[in-house]
Motif scaffolding. Structure first.
Motif, mmCIF file in Angstrom:
data_model
loop_
_atom_site.group_PDB
_atom_site.id
_atom_site.type_symbol
_atom_site.label_atom_id
_atom_site.label_comp_id
_atom_site.label_asym_id
_atom_site.label_seq_id
_atom_site.Cartn_x
_atom_site.Cartn_y
_atom_site.Cartn_z
ATOM 1 N N ARG A 26 -9.189 -4.139 5.008
ATOM 2 C CA ARG A 26 -9.548 -3.080 3.916
ATOM 3 C C ARG A 26 -8.746 -1.579 4.023
ATOM 4 N NH1 ARG A 26 -13.290 -1.479 0.681
ATOM 5 N NH2 ARG A 26 -13.910 0.932 0.346
ATOM 6 N N LEU B 145 0.759 -1.155 0.011
ATOM 7 C CA LEU B 145 0.043 -0.085 0.154
ATOM 8 C C LEU B 145 0.700 1.253 -0.011
ATOM 9 C CD1 LEU B 145 -2.585 -1.259 2.727
ATOM 10 C CD2 LEU B 145 -2.785 -1.167 0.096
ATOM 11 N N ASP C 297 -8.560 2.106 3.115
ATOM 12 C CA ASP C 297 -9.452 3.183 2.422
ATOM 13 C C ASP C 297 -8.591 4.388 2.291
ATOM 14 O OD1 ASP C 297 -12.251 2.291 2.515
ATOM 15 O OD2 ASP C 297 -12.098 2.336 4.858
ATOM 16 N N THR C 298 -8.886 4.966 1.034
ATOM 17 C CA THR C 298 -7.755 6.117 0.692
ATOM 18 C C THR C 298 -8.559 7.316 0.820
ATOM 19 O OG1 THR C 298 -8.780 6.200 -1.346
ATOM 20 C CG2 THR C 298 -6.896 4.592 -1.300
ATOM 21 N N MET D 207 -8.444 -7.219 0.760
ATOM 22 C CA MET D 207 -7.433 -8.370 0.728
ATOM 23 C C MET D 207 -8.006 -9.319 1.773
ATOM 24 S SD MET D 207 -3.346 -8.856 1.285
ATOM 25 C CE MET D 207 -3.808 -8.613 3.303
ATOM 26 N N THR E 287 0.155 4.710 -2.088
ATOM 27 C CA THR E 287 -1.196 5.027 -2.679
ATOM 28 C C THR E 287 -2.078 5.954 -2.114
ATOM 29 O OG1 THR E 287 -1.882 3.191 -1.366
ATOM 30 C CG2 THR E 287 -0.949 2.292 -3.395
ATOM 31 N N ARG F 222 -9.546 -0.608 -1.019
ATOM 32 C CA ARG F 222 -9.007 -2.102 -1.624
ATOM 33 C C ARG F 222 -9.155 -3.046 -0.367
ATOM 34 N NH1 ARG F 222 -3.079 -1.624 -3.862
ATOM 35 N NH2 ARG F 222 -3.853 -0.056 -4.710
ATOM 36 N N ARG G 144 -8.747 -10.895 -3.323
ATOM 37 C CA ARG G 144 -8.251 -9.170 -3.473
ATOM 38 C C ARG G 144 -9.449 -8.536 -4.318
ATOM 39 N NH1 ARG G 144 -2.587 -8.576 -2.483
ATOM 40 N NH2 ARG G 144 -1.370 -10.534 -2.942
ATOM 41 N N ALA G 145 -9.704 -7.268 -3.975
ATOM 42 C CA ALA G 145 -10.527 -6.535 -4.827
ATOM 43 C C ALA G 145 -10.125 -5.280 -4.669
ATOM 44 C CB ALA G 145 -12.024 -6.746 -4.247
ATOM 45 N N VAL G 146 -10.390 -4.207 -5.937
ATOM 46 C CA VAL G 146 -9.693 -3.056 -5.750
ATOM 47 C C VAL G 146 -11.091 -2.147 -6.137
ATOM 48 C CG1 VAL G 146 -7.500 -3.554 -6.261
ATOM 49 C CG2 VAL G 146 -8.904 -3.314 -8.169
ATOM 50 N N ASP G 147 -10.863 -1.014 -5.694
ATOM 51 C CA ASP G 147 -12.140 -0.076 -6.161
ATOM 52 C C ASP G 147 -13.372 -0.605 -5.876
ATOM 53 O OD1 ASP G 147 -10.226 1.648 -7.190
ATOM 54 O OD2 ASP G 147 -10.328 1.203 -9.248
ATOM 55 N N THR G 148 -13.516 -0.986 -4.446
ATOM 56 C CA THR G 148 -14.561 -1.603 -3.945
ATOM 57 C C THR G 148 -15.152 -1.218 -2.503
ATOM 58 O OG1 THR G 148 -15.279 -3.860 -3.446
ATOM 59 C CG2 THR G 148 -12.831 -3.575 -2.881
#
Length: 633
Positions: A521, A490, A523-524, A532, A493, A530, A551-555
């Motif tokens: 999780r 991370l 959070d930006t 994991m 990012t 994203r 994994r999952a992104v933009d979720t």
């Protein structure tokens, strides 16, 4: 003319509806557009979409008429332009359709337009809206801005092209409940009104360097004419003067020393200016000039999604002083931290970091200095104590850290980067002052950016966990010890916080003990996150890493807006036999496996014998009748 085509009269009624209800339509479009566009672009795009919603004669009318609940003020013409506005706004979610091919009008050059800033409640709602997809925002807008009931709103969503309007309305209802049923009042506030805007200049000095003076003059005049056509545009003629005032060190905002203990907004706006050079106007003027017009050889770094534009108005001074032989100045302009560093005999550097919607924990510190393998924090005035600890050694007590009178810590080791060994993970443990809080502790870690990352923990259902808590207890520390090294991915990012959620526990076959399934999780600051998933079997040591299974992104997965998660893994018992294991969160009532392995379970966990390489498709059945697929690595 056939009756299924739009007549000239239909178009005239639609035009009248746009003119009469223009602010209402623009507000709806502004709400549905992606938050990642930024407020300036969203304002212009919302106006453009509504103006393009006017149909042309000959367009086929949809079958049936949509009932309207506003009486005489919303006839069939309004229904049509509202549907067209939603279609165009929804098309921006995945960058599809004609809406992204044509530039919307109006087009403004040289100015940035923003709705008026709201309070803490509006900021919290805006952050919540950024974490849900456009159909959910559209459903919320139809309820609270248009006054439609659920049945009528569902029909509008369906005809606007939403694939699953029921799911959108369920998610909107959940978000509405989480705001305490105040979303309606907040959405009607100035924070979400793109028709009442404030005008500010863009990067004036850089424009002068890149465009001939005559061209710049023409562009500024054209932008001024467009800006004056919008409500609030009369302030545009004072924008240049405001930009000049923003570079005056005598106009810098300075928060009183004890303001943090007297306000309900505990974030960077409550920081007083600190550092021995806080009164050095020459240093502050240099820092502001470099920010407004960086030299060609200046080093500029930004976190993702952060603007480097010059200050539009006087920023707030947080610090000015000497840090390890480097003169450092830190500003805050309401949305960003700006760190100016002036090494002796070297080119200055600028670091920009987005910190909008910061709070007591995410606004508790910033990185004031950094070197080879070390860094220092400047902590918030409400932090009463600072210590360090190693996440990979959860049973080792924290070590107290010296704090200078100006709020700067001693040097702290930085976490390892990708590619090297991960034998330790230093974090800082902050304790908040009992003057504003319940004397709690929380962990932050450095991921190479200006703002540290807040670490939280949510225990498994068997422990009775009901919400994200601080990662300072024994269970949280032992969980983080097994996943800390994954934080390296991370770095850089723009992460604001990372939550470790032990969403399921599973008894392993052959009496092999209990495994824990963890979803981390991140959070930006800009909104997207994203996730994991890790499978953590019984470990030989507290720092033994788990195995990444999904994994999952933009979720929204593993957030409060995506509470359902499922993952699977092939696992070998001590006997040498292989099994397929799967586990879902508490609302997963059953699991089905197809493909090379076929099995079913009427529970949130499953364990069946299966060859190591056997392909399997794992799906979960939710207790409310929905379904979900397992996350893949």
């Amino acid at each position: 003319m056939p009756m299924d085509e739009r007549t000239r009269a239909d178009v005239e009624r639609a035009e009248a509806a746009i003119v009469e209800h223009y602010p209402r339509l623009v507000r709806l479009a502004y709400l549905v557009l992606p938050p990642s566009m930024g407020r300036h672009r969203k304002v212009l795009t919302a106006h453009g979409l509504v103006q393009r919603a006017l149909p042309r004669p000959g367009l086929r009318r949809p079958a049936g008429a949509l009932p309207a609940q506003r009486g005489a003020d919303a006839g069939s013409g309004y229904d049509l332009v509202r549907r067209r506005t939603l279609e165009l706004a929804l098309a921006y979610e995945n960058r599809q359709g004609l809406a992204v091919l044509l530039p919307p009008v109006p087009f403004v050059w040289g100015l940035r337009l923003f709705p008026r800033a709201g309070g803490a409640d509006e900021l919290a709602l805006d952050q919540a809206l950024s974490a849900v997809p456009a159909p959910v925002r559209a459903a919320l807008g139809l309820w609270h801005l248009e006054g439609l009931d659920a049945e009528v709103a569902r029909a509008v969503l369906e005809r606007a092209g939403v694939a699953d309007p029921d799911a959108a309305q369920r998610a909107a209802g959940q978000l509405d409940r989480q705001t305490g049923a105040r979303a309606g009042a907040l959405l009607n506030s100035g924070e979400f009104d793109p028709c009442t805007v404030q005008a500010r200049p863009t990067d004036l000095l850089r424009r002068r360097q890149r465009v001939r003076a005559v061209a710049v003059m023409a562009v500024v005049l054209a932008a001024g004419a467009v800006a004056l056509a919008l409500p609030g545009g009369a302030k545009g003629d004072r924008a240049a003067t405001a930009a000049q005032q923003a570079q005056d060190p005598g106009r810098l905002l300075r928060t009183p020393n004890e303001q943090w203990a007297k306000t309900s907004r505990v974030d960077f706006t409550a920081w007083p200016p600190r550092g021995r050079e806080a009164g050095n106007k020459e240093l502050l003027a240099r820092a502001l000039r470099v920010w407004a017009a960086p030299p060609a050889d200046a080093r500029i770094t930004t976190t993702p999604g952060t603007s480097t534009r010059p200050p539009a108005e006087p920023p707030r001074l947080l610090y000015a002083g000497l840090i390890d032989n480097v003169m450092v100045v830190v500003f805050h302009d309401g949305e960003r931290l700006v760190r100016y560093a002036e090494p002796e005999g070297a080119t200055p550097t600028l670091h920009f970091a987005r910190v909008d919607n910061a709070d007591l924990t995410s606004g508790a510190g910033l990185v004031i200095g950094r070197g080879n393998g070390w860094m220092r924090y400047l902590i918030a005035p409400w932090v009463s104590d600072v210590a360090t600890r190693d996440l990979l050694a959860p049973d080792t007590p924290p070590h107290g850290l010296h704090l200078a009178p100006d709020g700067v810590t001693d040097r702290i080791a930085t976490p390892p980067e990708m590619g090297g060994t991960c034998g330790h993970w230093p974090v800082a443990e902050f304790r908040s002052s009992p003057r504003i809080d319940d004397d709690r502790s929380f962990l932050v870690t450095d991921l190479g950016e200006l703002a540290p990352v807040h670490l939280t923990y949510l225990p498994p259902p068997s422990a009775g966990g009901a919400g994200s808590g601080e990662a300072t207890g024994p269970a949280a520390l032992h969980s983080w010890a097994r996943t800390a090294c994954t934080l390296r991915s991370l770095r850089g990012t723009g992460v604001r916080s990372v939550n470790s959620w032990a969403y399921a526990q599973q008894t392993l076959p052959e009496n092999a003990g209990t495994a824990t399934w963890v979803c981390n999780r991140a959070d930006t600051w800009r909104g997207p996150g994203r996730a994991m998933v890790q499978f953590q079997p019984p470990a030989g040591g507290p720092g033994d890493p788990g195995r990444i299974t999904g994994r999952a992104v933009d979720t929204a997965v593993c957030s409060r807006f995506g509470r359902h998660v499922l993952s699977d893994v092939h696992w070998q018992a001590k006997s040498g036999k292989w099994y397929l294991l799967a586990a879902g969160s508490s609302q997963v009532g059953g699991i089905d496996v197809t493909g090379g392995v076929r099995a079913t379970a009427e529970a949130p966990t499953l364990a069946v014998p299966a060859p190591k390489e056997a392909p399997a498709q794992v799906a979960g059945r939710l207790r409310d009748g929905g379904s979900l697929h397992a996350l893949r690595p």
